[in-house]
Structure formats: C-alpha cells, structure tokens
Design an enzyme around this catalytic site. Structure first.
Site, PDB file in Angstrom:
ATOM      1  N   ASN A 102      96.450  12.095  37.624  1.00 52.43           N
ATOM      2  CA  ASN A 102      96.527  11.146  36.523  1.00 52.43           C
ATOM      3  C   ASN A 102      97.942  11.056  35.941  1.00 52.43           C
ATOM      4  OD1 ASN A 102      95.549   9.332  34.507  1.00 52.43           O
ATOM      5  ND2 ASN A 102      93.575  10.376  34.541  1.00 52.43           N
ATOM      6  N   HIS A 130     106.445  28.811  40.456  1.00 48.21           N
ATOM      7  CA  HIS A 130     107.570  29.730  40.263  1.00 48.21           C
ATOM      8  C   HIS A 130     107.882  29.875  38.774  1.00 48.21           C
ATOM      9  CE1 HIS A 130     109.174  25.644  40.427  1.00 48.21           C
ATOM     10  NE2 HIS A 130     110.165  26.069  39.653  1.00 48.21           N
ATOM     11  N   SER A 157      92.838  17.748  30.848  1.00 43.51           N
ATOM     12  CA  SER A 157      94.131  17.350  30.278  1.00 43.51           C
ATOM     13  C   SER A 157      94.919  18.536  29.738  1.00 43.51           C
ATOM     14  CB  SER A 157      93.911  16.356  29.138  1.00 43.51           C
ATOM     15  OG  SER A 157      93.308  15.188  29.608  1.00 43.51           O
ATOM     16  N   ALA A 175      90.256  21.560  29.239  1.00 46.25           N
ATOM     17  CA  ALA A 175      91.496  20.975  28.710  1.00 46.25           C
ATOM     18  C   ALA A 175      92.279  21.998  27.903  1.00 46.25           C
ATOM     19  CB  ALA A 175      91.155  19.765  27.838  1.00 46.25           C
TER      20      ALA A 175
END
Length: 201
Positions: A102, A130, A157, A175
């Site tokens: 998204n 990393h 999200s 989320a």
C-alpha cells in the site's frame, strides 16, 4: 485467446456497471500507467530486476545501488503510491505473486527479504533488514539479518519489521506494532499497549 478476451470484456462490463464506466476507465488507466512505470524500472535496472507483470503506481520508486543487488517480483504484484523500495550491496529482495503493497511503504534491503504470495501490506509500513552498527568502530557500518514474511500475511498500518524476523503463514500483524523475532503461523501479533498519565502540574 478468444475465451480470454471474452472473459476480460465481461469483467470490464461488470466492473463498469458496479463502479460506473467513467470510474472504471480511470481505475484501469491508472493500472495501465502503473504497469508501464514498472516496465520502465525493469528496463532501467535490467541486470538487477527479474519480474513478471507488476504495477508500480505514481511516485513509487525502485532504487538499486549495487551491481550485485537482485530483485525478484512475481506476477500481479501491486505497489501503490509513494512507496520506496531500495536494494543495495548484495541485497536480495523476493516478492512473490499477488503481493499488495500500500501507500507510503518503505522496504530497505541490503541482505535478504522474502515476502510470500498473497501477502497484503497496509500503508506506512517499514521493512528493514539491517541496523546501523553504532556499538563498534569496525569497517562494517551495518548489522544485517534476514526477514521472511510468509504467505497470506496481513501487515497492518504503521508496522515496523526489523532484521532477524520470521513471520509465519496466515499471520496478522496489528497496526502500529514493532516486530523482531519469530511470529508463529496462524496467529495475531500485537505489541501490548498500556496508557499512562504523568501529572506535570
């Protein structure tokens, strides 16, 4: 070929009736432009990107900064607007078929990231394999670790996925979570949230 054409036409007509033909046209024009942008990126990095048909929407970009870096993108991957995918050093990024990424997502790969098929990634997700090596003054300024995201995973999200993480198939990442380590298959992962109030006056 005739059967495929008939099926595509039928799908477009049904979609047009549901959405309205004007909006159906705008949506499919956007998809077509996304596919052209993906082809342009594939041409730009022809030695680094191996892919089938995928879509790269407006303001999304793929950056490759090493001749050793490799990106593999499966068919029907859809990357929405303002996403950033960066692969550097000897990084290998594998995105399997029918993955949806998204708006405003960031994927930074210098080692190895795998995203399994049918996985859906919500807006503002950050995936980094990393960290900066702030503890040592050695020549290696990055600490690297693999990330594996399984098949049919839903990432909510504002999630941050860190190096040395394995997320099993069918997992749901709530989320706002920060994920590091192993998430078993068929589970919901969430960081425990507790409200606290500190009186200052």
């Amino acid at each position: 070929m005739w059967i495929l054409g008939k099926k595509i036409l039928s799908t477009l007509i049904n979609d047009g009736r549901g959405r309205g033909f004007y909006y159906m046209f705008i949506m499919n024009a956007s998809h077509a432009i996304g596919i052209l942008r993906a082809c342009l990126n594939k041409l730009l990095y022809y030695r680094n990107i191996k892919s089938s048909i995928f879509s790269l929407q407006t303001n999304s970009r793929i950056d490759v900064f090493s001749k050793h870096a490799r990106i593999y993108i499966g068919k029907f991957v859809f990357i929405r607007k303002n996403a950033s995918i960066r692969v550097d050093h000897y990084g290998e990024l594998f995105i399997a078929e029918k993955v949806f990424i998204n708006d405003h997502c960031n994927i930074n790969c210098v080692y190895k990231i795998t995203i399994g098929k049918n996985t859906k990634i919500a807006p503002n997700v950050s995936i980094n394999d990393h960290d900066h090596n702030f503890r040592e003054n050695s020549g290696e300024h990055l600490v690297k670790g693999e990330i594996i995201i399984g098949e049919n995973v839903w990432v909510g999200s504002n999630v941050v996925i860190l190096r040395d993480t394995v997320i099993g198939d069918n997992a749901v990442i709530a989320a706002g979570s920060v994920v590091k380590g192993n998430v078993p298959a068929n589970t919901i992962f969430l960081n425990k949230r507790e409200k606290s109030y500190i009186q200052y006056a």
